[in-house]
Design an enzyme around this catalytic site. Structure first.
Site, PDB file in Angstrom:
ATOM      1  N   ASP A   1      17.689  74.652   6.154  1.00  0.00           N
ATOM      2  CA  ASP A   1      18.257  74.429   4.806  1.00  0.00           C
ATOM      3  C   ASP A   1      19.035  73.113   4.708  1.00  0.00           C
ATOM      4  O   ASP A   1      19.972  72.994   3.931  1.00  0.00           O
ATOM      5  CB  ASP A   1      19.194  75.580   4.387  1.00  0.00           C
ATOM      6  CG  ASP A   1      18.520  76.915   4.489  1.00  0.00           C
ATOM      7  OD1 ASP A   1      17.373  77.019   4.055  1.00  0.00           O
ATOM      8  OD2 ASP A   1      19.140  77.861   5.022  1.00  0.00           O
TER       9      ASP A   1
ATOM     10  N   HIS B   1      11.944  75.483   0.774  1.00  0.00           N
ATOM     11  CA  HIS B   1      12.337  74.097   0.535  1.00  0.00           C
ATOM     12  C   HIS B   1      12.512  73.955  -0.966  1.00  0.00           C
ATOM     13  O   HIS B   1      11.574  74.199  -1.717  1.00  0.00           O
ATOM     14  CB  HIS B   1      11.238  73.129   0.953  1.00  0.00           C
ATOM     15  CG  HIS B   1      10.988  73.082   2.414  1.00  0.00           C
ATOM     16  ND1 HIS B   1      11.991  73.002   3.337  1.00  0.00           N
ATOM     17  CD2 HIS B   1       9.849  73.078   3.119  1.00  0.00           C
ATOM     18  CE1 HIS B   1      11.465  72.953   4.543  1.00  0.00           C
ATOM     19  NE2 HIS B   1      10.173  73.014   4.443  1.00  0.00           N
TER      20      HIS B   1
HETATM   21  P1  GDP Z   1      15.252  72.754   3.199  1.00  0.00           P
HETATM   22  O1  GDP Z   1      14.693  74.104   3.494  1.00  0.00           O
HETATM   23  O2  GDP Z   1      15.711  72.036   4.416  1.00  0.00           O
HETATM   24  O3  GDP Z   1      14.347  71.926   2.341  1.00  0.00           O
HETATM   25  O4  GDP Z   1      16.587  72.970   2.356  1.00  0.00           O
HETATM   26  P2  GDP Z   1      16.817  73.893   1.059  1.00  0.00           P
HETATM   27  O5  GDP Z   1      15.893  73.481   0.011  1.00  0.00           O
HETATM   28  O6  GDP Z   1      16.874  75.311   1.423  1.00  0.00           O
HETATM   29  O7  GDP Z   1      18.301  73.504   0.719  1.00  0.00           O
HETATM   30  C1  GDP Z   1      18.673  72.291   0.258  1.00  0.00           C
HETATM   31  C2  GDP Z   1      19.285  72.491  -1.131  1.00  0.00           C
HETATM   32  O8  GDP Z   1      20.169  71.453  -1.408  1.00  0.00           O
HETATM   33  C3  GDP Z   1      18.285  72.448  -2.263  1.00  0.00           C
HETATM   34  O9  GDP Z   1      18.721  73.304  -3.294  1.00  0.00           O
HETATM   35  C4  GDP Z   1      18.307  71.004  -2.726  1.00  0.00           C
HETATM   36  O10 GDP Z   1      17.947  70.810  -4.088  1.00  0.00           O
HETATM   37  C5  GDP Z   1      19.749  70.690  -2.531  1.00  0.00           C
HETATM   38  N1  GDP Z   1      20.008  69.314  -2.139  1.00  0.00           N
HETATM   39  C6  GDP Z   1      19.321  68.529  -1.271  1.00  0.00           C
HETATM   40  N2  GDP Z   1      19.947  67.364  -1.109  1.00  0.00           N
HETATM   41  C7  GDP Z   1      21.068  67.405  -1.883  1.00  0.00           C
HETATM   42  C8  GDP Z   1      22.169  66.510  -2.101  1.00  0.00           C
HETATM   43  O11 GDP Z   1      22.263  65.418  -1.540  1.00  0.00           O
HETATM   44  N3  GDP Z   1      23.157  66.931  -2.939  1.00  0.00           N
HETATM   45  C9  GDP Z   1      23.133  68.139  -3.565  1.00  0.00           C
HETATM   46  N4  GDP Z   1      24.144  68.467  -4.367  1.00  0.00           N
HETATM   47  N5  GDP Z   1      22.110  69.020  -3.380  1.00  0.00           N
HETATM   48  C10 GDP Z   1      21.110  68.653  -2.543  1.00  0.00           C
END
Ligand code: GDP
Length: 424
Positions: A13, A41
Site C-alpha cells: 500500500d 492499487h
Molecule cells: P499500492 O497498493 O501500493 O498501489 O497502494 P494503495 O493504492 O493501496 O494505496 C495508496 C493510496 O494512496 C491510494 O489511495 C492513492 O490514491 C493514494 N496516494 C498515492 N500517492 C499519494 C500521495 O502522494 N498523496 C496522497 N494524499 N495520496 C496518495
C-alpha cells in the site's frame, strides 16, 4: 531507463499503482509477475478513480501491452469482474492490450473457500487473510495441483485434470473442514461462466516479452505488496505466499532471462500495515487516528482500517537492500503536513541493545522502536512541483530519509493525482 521494476519497500500500500500509472508513459509493456486479487492499487487519472486488484496499472495507457505473468494467482471469476468494472468506466480492455500467460495457474473457487475455512479454524490466531484464496492457491501450485490457463485450449484433457483435482480437494474440504464437496456441475459452471471469458486473452506471454525486448521496447515489471511480505525474506509467517521482490520479476513474468536496469522502490512517507503480525513502529490512540484519517488509510480491497506509524528507517533500509532498489519514490508526503513534529523510528531495541539491523522474524515481536523527531512544515505542499517549492522542513525530512536508507529519492509524491509529483 531500460527495463524497470516497481516494487513496494515496506508492507504494501505504498502507492505503487499511482507510480506505475505515472511511469507507464515511458514503457511499452507492463507485467504483473506475482500475487493475486488480494491487494488493491488505487489509481486516479483522467479516466476516473480505480481500485485495481489483478489488472496491471498500465491498462489505462493507449498502446501499452499489459501482461499477467505465470507468477500471478489468476482467478478467472474475479479478474473478469474487475475487467467489466474498469470497462464500464470507459477504459478499453481487449486481447490487444491485455495478455494472460498460458503458464499462469488458475485460482479455483475452492481456494477461496479453503482460505475462509482455515481463517475460521484459526479463530483468535488468524493471519488476517483477505480470503481471496491466495495461500491455498500457492500451496497447491507448489504441490503441482493446479491447472494452467493454457489448458483451456485442450478442453478434454482439462476436464479430466480438473476432475482428478476435485477428487483430491474434496478429501480436504469434507474430511478436514466438514464442508460441502465440490461437484462436477460446479466445475462445469466455472468453466462456462468464468474460464470461457478469459480464454481470448490467454497466450504465450514469454514470446511477447522476448519479441518486445528484441524490438528495443521497454518493459515495466509491477509488484504487488512489499518487501516485508515476501515469502522468503519477509516477516514470516505474516508474509504473503509469493515473492514480492524484483529479483523474482523475470521468473514470474514469463521471461526468465530478462534483465532489469532499474528497481524503483516505493516508500510511503510514514508506515502502514494491514492484517496481523509484528509492526514495531505502530502508533495507537488519537495520534494513530489522526494519521489514518489524514492518509485515508483503509484497505482498497477490504475497507479494513490500516495500522499506522511513523516511517520505520530500519525496515525501510532492509526493504531497499532486499529489493536492490536503485531509486526511491517517496509517496504521501502531503499527508504529514498537519504534524507539528515528524516522528521517525530510527532504530530498534532488541534484547536490550539498540540496532540498525532488521531482526530475524522471531525477534520482531519484542523489538521496540527508538524514536526521534524532526520539525514539521505545517502548510499545504500539494501544489509543489519542484523540490525547491517544498518548505525547508519537508526538504530536510526527505534528505534525512534518503541518507538513512542509502538510496536516492528520485520522486516525491504530494497527492494522489497523476500530476502531483516532484521529480528530482
Ligand atoms: P499500492 O497498493 O501500493 O498501489 O497502494 P494503495 O493504492 O493501496 O494505496 C495508496 C493510496 O494512496 C491510494 O489511495 C492513492 O490514491 C493514494 N496516494 C498515492 N500517492 C499519494 C500521495 O502522494 N498523496 C496522497 N494524499 N495520496 C496518495
Amino acid at each position: 531507463m531500460g527495463n524497470s521494476a516497481i516494487v513496494g519497500i515496506n508492507w504494501g500500500d505504498e502507492g505503487k499503482g499511482r507510480m506505475v500509472d505515472l511511469l507507464t508513459e515511458e514503457y511499452d509493456v507492463v507485467v504483473r509477475f506475482q500475487g493475486g486479487g488480494n491487494a488493491g492499487h488505487t489509481v486516479i487519472n483522467e479516466k476516473g478513480k480505480f481500485a485495481l486488484h489483478l489488472l496491471p496499472s498500465g491498462i489505462f495507457r493507449d498502446g501499452v501491452i499489459n501482461i499477467l505473468g505465470n507468477g500471478v494467482a489468476l482467478d478467472p471469476e474475479n479478474l473478469m469482474k474487475e475487467v467489466e468494472e474498469v470497462v464500464s468506466k470507459g477504459v478499453s480492455i481487449t486481447p490487444e492490450n491485455l495478455k494472460i500467460s498460458d503458464r499462469a495457474s488458475l485460482l479455483m473457487p475452492w481456494h477461496r473457500a479453503l482460505d475462509g475455512l482455515e481463517e475460521e479454524r484459526l479463530a483468535d490466531k488468524k493471519f488476517g487473510s483477505t480470503k481471496q484464496g491466495i495461500a491455498p492457491f500457492y500451496s497447491d501450485k507448489y504441490q503441482k495441483k493446479t491447472v494452467l490457463a493454457g489448458e483451456l485450449f485442450y478442453p478434454e484433457k482439462l476436464k479430466k485434470h480438473l476432475l482428478d483435482l476435485m477428487e483430491w480437494k474434496n478429501l480436504t474440504l469434507t474430511g478436514v473442514y466438514g464442508a460441502e464437496p465440490v461437484t462436477e456441475a460446479d466445475i462445469d459452471k466455472w468453466l462456462a461462466e468464468s474460464c470461457a471469458k478469459i480464454k481470448p486473452f490467454v497466450c504465450n506471454t514469454g514470446k511477447i516479452l522476448k519479441d518486445a525486448q528484441a524490438a528495443g521496447k521497454k518493459i515495466l515489471f509491477e509488484a504487488q505488496l512489499g518487501s516485508l511480505r515476501d515469502l522468503d525474506y519477509g516477516i514470516h509467517p505474516y508474509t504473503t505466499s509469493s515473492n514480492t521482490l524484483a529479483a523474482y520479476a523475470p521468473i514470474g513474468s514469463g521471461f526468465p532471462g530478462a534483465s532489469i536496469d532499474d528497481v524503483i522502490g516505493v516508500v510511503k512517507a510514514y508506515s502502514t500495515c494491514v492484517g496481523e503480525g509484528p509492526f514495531v513502529c505502530e502508533m495507537f490512540g488519537p495520534e494513530a487516528d489522526a494519521l489514518r484519517e489524514a492518509g485515508a488509510e483503509y484497505g482498497a480491497k477490504t475497507g479494513r482500517p490500516r495500522r499506522v506509524g511513523p516511517i520505520d528507517i530500519v525496515a525501510t533500509r532492509y526493504g531497499v537492500e532486499v529489493q536492490k532498489a536503485t531509486m526511491i519514490a517517496l509517496t504521501k508526503l502531503d499527508v504529514m503536513s498537519y504534524m507539528k513534529e515528524i516522528p521517525i523510528c530510527e532504530r530498534y531495541e532488541v534484547e536490550g541493545k539498540q540496532t540498525d539491523e532488521f531482526p530475524f522474524p522471531a525477534l520482531l515481536e519484542e523489538a521496540k522502536p527508538v524514536m526521534k523527531t524532526m520539525p514539521g512544515w505545517n502548510c499545504d505542499i500539494s501544489k509543489a512541483r519542484k523540490f525547491e517549492d517544498l518548505p525547508v522542513e519537508a526538504r530536510n525530512y526527505v534528505e534525512y530519509v534518503e541518507k538513512q536508507i542509502g538510496c536516492p529519492i528520485k520522486y516525491v509524491s504530494v497527492g494522489p493525482e497523476r500530476e502531483s509529483i516532484i521529480i528530482r
